[in-house]
Design a protein around this motif. Structure first.
Motif, PDB file in Angstrom:
ATOM      1  N   ARG A   1       0.939  -1.344   0.010  1.00 21.93           N
ATOM      2  CA  ARG A   1       0.047  -0.106   0.077  1.00 21.93           C
ATOM      3  C   ARG A   1       0.840   1.422   0.048  1.00 21.93           C
ATOM      4  N   ASN A   2       1.858   1.170   0.426  1.00 23.61           N
ATOM      5  CA  ASN A   2       2.891   2.364   0.570  1.00 23.61           C
ATOM      6  C   ASN A   2       3.325   2.834  -0.946  1.00 23.61           C
ATOM      7  N   TYR A   3       3.315   1.771  -1.854  1.00 26.45           N
ATOM      8  CA  TYR A   3       3.799   2.299  -3.470  1.00 26.45           C
ATOM      9  C   TYR A   3       2.603   2.318  -4.299  1.00 26.45           C
ATOM     10  N   LEU A   4       1.262   2.751  -3.785  1.00 26.72           N
ATOM     11  CA  LEU A   4       0.363   2.779  -4.734  1.00 26.72           C
ATOM     12  C   LEU A   4       0.341   4.125  -5.273  1.00 26.72           C
ATOM     13  N   PRO A   5       0.056   4.274  -6.633  1.00 28.01           N
ATOM     14  CA  PRO A   5       0.193   5.503  -7.199  1.00 28.01           C
ATOM     15  C   PRO A   5      -0.591   6.757  -6.531  1.00 28.01           C
ATOM     16  N   GLN A   6      -0.084   7.796  -6.421  1.00 21.90           N
ATOM     17  CA  GLN A   6      -0.708   8.974  -5.592  1.00 21.90           C
ATOM     18  C   GLN A   6      -1.240   9.938  -6.559  1.00 21.90           C
ATOM     19  N   VAL A   7      -2.514   9.343  -7.312  1.00 21.37           N
ATOM     20  CA  VAL A   7      -3.190  10.007  -8.166  1.00 21.37           C
ATOM     21  C   VAL A   7      -3.503  11.514  -7.913  1.00 21.37           C
ATOM     22  N   GLY A   8      -4.183  11.591  -6.379  1.00 21.71           N
ATOM     23  CA  GLY A   8      -4.566  12.633  -5.972  1.00 21.71           C
ATOM     24  C   GLY A   8      -3.767  13.753  -6.034  1.00 21.71           C
ATOM     25  N   VAL A   9      -2.546  13.408  -5.467  1.00 18.95           N
ATOM     26  CA  VAL A   9      -1.461  14.359  -5.141  1.00 18.95           C
ATOM     27  C   VAL A   9      -0.924  14.877  -6.569  1.00 18.95           C
ATOM     28  N   TRP A  10      -1.033  14.259  -7.536  1.00 18.54           N
ATOM     29  CA  TRP A  10      -0.383  14.568  -8.998  1.00 18.54           C
ATOM     30  C   TRP A  10      -1.230  15.497  -9.755  1.00 18.54           C
ATOM     31  N   LEU A  11      -2.835  15.000  -9.564  1.00 16.53           N
ATOM     32  CA  LEU A  11      -3.772  15.747 -10.082  1.00 16.53           C
ATOM     33  C   LEU A  11      -3.853  16.980  -9.440  1.00 16.53           C
ATOM     34  N   ALA A  12      -3.657  17.124  -8.015  1.00 14.32           N
ATOM     35  CA  ALA A  12      -3.682  18.517  -7.614  1.00 14.32           C
ATOM     36  C   ALA A  12      -2.474  19.347  -7.953  1.00 14.32           C
ATOM     37  N   LEU A  13      -1.098  18.816  -8.192  1.00 17.09           N
ATOM     38  CA  LEU A  13      -0.184  19.207  -8.660  1.00 17.09           C
ATOM     39  C   LEU A  13      -0.708  20.061 -10.134  1.00 17.09           C
ATOM     40  N   VAL A  14      -0.958  19.243 -10.717  1.00 23.28           N
ATOM     41  CA  VAL A  14      -1.382  19.593 -12.173  1.00 23.28           C
ATOM     42  C   VAL A  14      -2.306  20.731 -12.316  1.00 23.28           C
ATOM     43  N   ALA A  15      -3.323  20.569 -11.552  1.00 24.24           N
ATOM     44  CA  ALA A  15      -4.340  21.734 -11.434  1.00 24.24           C
ATOM     45  C   ALA A  15      -3.595  23.120 -10.960  1.00 24.24           C
ATOM     46  N   LEU A  16      -2.590  22.865  -9.829  1.00 18.85           N
ATOM     47  CA  LEU A  16      -2.057  24.265  -9.306  1.00 18.85           C
ATOM     48  C   LEU A  16      -1.177  24.736 -10.196  1.00 18.85           C
ATOM     49  N   LEU A  17      -0.308  24.017 -11.289  1.00 19.41           N
ATOM     50  CA  LEU A  17       0.387  24.467 -12.422  1.00 19.41           C
ATOM     51  C   LEU A  17      -0.696  25.169 -13.527  1.00 19.41           C
ATOM     52  N   ASP A  18      -1.825  24.689 -13.658  1.00 20.58           N
ATOM     53  CA  ASP A  18      -2.727  25.269 -14.786  1.00 20.58           C
ATOM     54  C   ASP A  18      -3.144  26.354 -14.241  1.00 20.58           C
ATOM     55  N   LEU A  19      -3.133  26.913 -12.774  1.00 20.19           N
ATOM     56  CA  LEU A  19      -3.663  27.995 -12.152  1.00 20.19           C
ATOM     57  C   LEU A  19      -2.609  29.105 -12.159  1.00 20.19           C
ATOM     58  N   ILE A  20      -1.406  28.883 -12.391  1.00 18.75           N
ATOM     59  CA  ILE A  20      -0.304  29.737 -12.300  1.00 18.75           C
ATOM     60  C   ILE A  20      -0.096  30.139 -13.757  1.00 18.75           C
ATOM     61  N   THR A  21      -0.428  31.521 -14.260  1.00 16.61           N
ATOM     62  CA  THR A  21      -0.227  32.087 -15.459  1.00 16.61           C
ATOM     63  C   THR A  21       1.229  32.850 -15.855  1.00 16.61           C
ATOM     64  N   ASN A  22       2.000  32.931 -14.868  1.00 22.37           N
ATOM     65  CA  ASN A  22       3.594  33.505 -15.116  1.00 22.37           C
ATOM     66  C   ASN A  22       4.339  32.266 -15.594  1.00 22.37           C
ATOM     67  N   THR A  23       4.614  32.726 -17.026  1.00 29.04           N
ATOM     68  CA  THR A  23       5.587  31.537 -17.634  1.00 29.04           C
ATOM     69  C   THR A  23       6.934  31.170 -16.590  1.00 29.04           C
ATOM     70  N   ARG A  24       7.231  32.091 -16.261  1.00 30.23           N
ATOM     71  CA  ARG A  24       8.693  31.741 -15.472  1.00 30.23           C
ATOM     72  C   ARG A  24       8.290  30.784 -14.368  1.00 30.23           C
ATOM     73  N   ILE A  25       7.430  31.251 -13.515  1.00 29.33           N
ATOM     74  CA  ILE A  25       7.134  30.401 -12.473  1.00 29.33           C
ATOM     75  C   ILE A  25       6.503  28.839 -12.798  1.00 29.33           C
ATOM     76  N   GLN A  26       5.681  28.686 -13.664  1.00 33.34           N
ATOM     77  CA  GLN A  26       5.472  27.757 -14.519  1.00 33.34           C
ATOM     78  C   GLN A  26       6.639  26.788 -14.884  1.00 33.34           C
ATOM     79  N   LYS A  27       7.529  27.375 -15.263  1.00 37.96           N
ATOM     80  CA  LYS A  27       8.766  26.606 -15.636  1.00 37.96           C
ATOM     81  C   LYS A  27       9.507  26.116 -14.554  1.00 37.96           C
ATOM     82  N   VAL A  28       9.706  26.952 -13.277  1.00 41.49           N
ATOM     83  CA  VAL A  28      10.303  26.663 -12.147  1.00 41.49           C
ATOM     84  C   VAL A  28       9.459  25.445 -11.621  1.00 41.49           C
ATOM     85  N   MET A  29       8.021  25.650 -11.451  1.00 45.48           N
ATOM     86  CA  MET A  29       7.090  24.654 -10.811  1.00 45.48           C
ATOM     87  C   MET A  29       7.442  23.192 -11.493  1.00 45.48           C
TER      88      MET A  29
END
Length: 279
Positions: free
Chosen positions: A5-33
């Motif tokens: 169970r410790n190695y199940l894909p953390q789907v929720g974490v990655w979906l949240a990260l993708v959503a966060l990147l999508d909310l950022i409009t600054n191109t430079r910050i997007q690249k850093v993230m």
């Protein structure tokens, strides 16, 4: 702990990260993230590969598991068992002794130490103090598994135990009776198995009525059809075949779909047994 169970894909974490990147409009910050996310993926992949590699090396896995968690009963027993299989009995004794520092009321640790001393090191040991410990020990089904291993040796006339006098059926029966008095061993599964084992011990001792009584208690708890079937066999072998019919009927009534899956041949065995009985 090496758990799947410790190695199940953390789907929720990655979906949240993708959503966060999508909310950022600054191109430079997007690249850093995005770079930070990529580095995190690489790091987690390397950690997962390392852990998965340990799964393929059970001896190393057990050793790492124990040394990372020396206060765990499960890791202690696993590591001690590994050392025993490798012939390192002194190491196994040391590991079990350390475990007793953490769990002084652990019946399985005490039994395992005696098992190593008696059956592996061929040293004379006593078992008569174990019933007292069993009456207040913490619940561990593993202790019953170890006692059954000892009972198998006790019933094996060819077993060479050297200087050690192995625990007898009588010794183990006293421990089982003490466990039945222990309120921590009060689960239906545990109690029904203990009554079953007591019935088998009584059969070995030629005590038919006692064995029948223990099987009755086991059946009243679990409704396992194997118990009345064994009672019918006992009655037939004792020269009382006419009394076996009621137990065959009880076994049939208890033989539901789940039990048929567990005992696929029981129904046919009941029919065969019934044919050998007087009508």
């Amino acid at each position: 702990y090496f758990e799947h169970r410790n190695y199940l894909p953390q789907v929720g974490v990655w979906l949240a990260l993708v959503a966060l990147l999508d909310l950022i409009t600054n191109t430079r910050i997007q690249k850093v993230m995005a770079l930070a996310a990529l580095l995190l993926v690489v790091l987690l992949s390397m950690m997962t590969r390392h852990s998965a590699d340990l799964w393929g090396k059970p001896e190393l896995q057990t050793s790492v598991w124990y040394h990372d968690n020396p206060g765990s009963l499960r890791t202690t027993l696993a590591y001690a068992d590994l050392l025993m299989t490798k012939g390192d009995y002194s190491g196994a004794q040391k590991t079990l002794s350390t475990g007793l520092d953490y769990y002084p009321d652990s019946l399985i640790l005490v039994i395992s130490k005696r098992f190593v001393e008696c059956y592996w090191e061929n040293r004379p040991v006593a078992f008569d103090d174990l019933p007292a410990l069993a009456r207040h020990a913490d619940h561990e089904y593993a202790s019953i598994v170890m006692l059954e291993k000892m009972r198998k040796i006790a019933n094996d006339a060819t077993a060479d135990t050297g200087n050690c006098k192995p625990a007898s059926n009588h010794d183990i029966g006293k421990i089982y009776l003490a466990l039945l008095d222990n309120p921590r061993f009060n689960s239906d599964r545990t109690r029904s198995r203990l009554f079953e084992f007591m019935a088998e011990i009584s059969v070995k001792q030629g005590k038919l009525n006692e064995a029948m009584g223990y099987y009755d208690k086991a059946f009243s708890i679990s409704r396992n059809p194997i118990y009345p079937y064994r009672q019918a066999l006992l009655l037939k072998s004792a020269g009382l075949p006419e009394l076996a019919h009621d137990f065959i009927d009880s076994a049939r009534k208890a033989l539901g779909l789940r039990q048929k899956a567990s005992y696929p041949e029981l129904e046919s065995r009941l029919m065969e047994l019934e044919k050998t009985l007087p009508s």
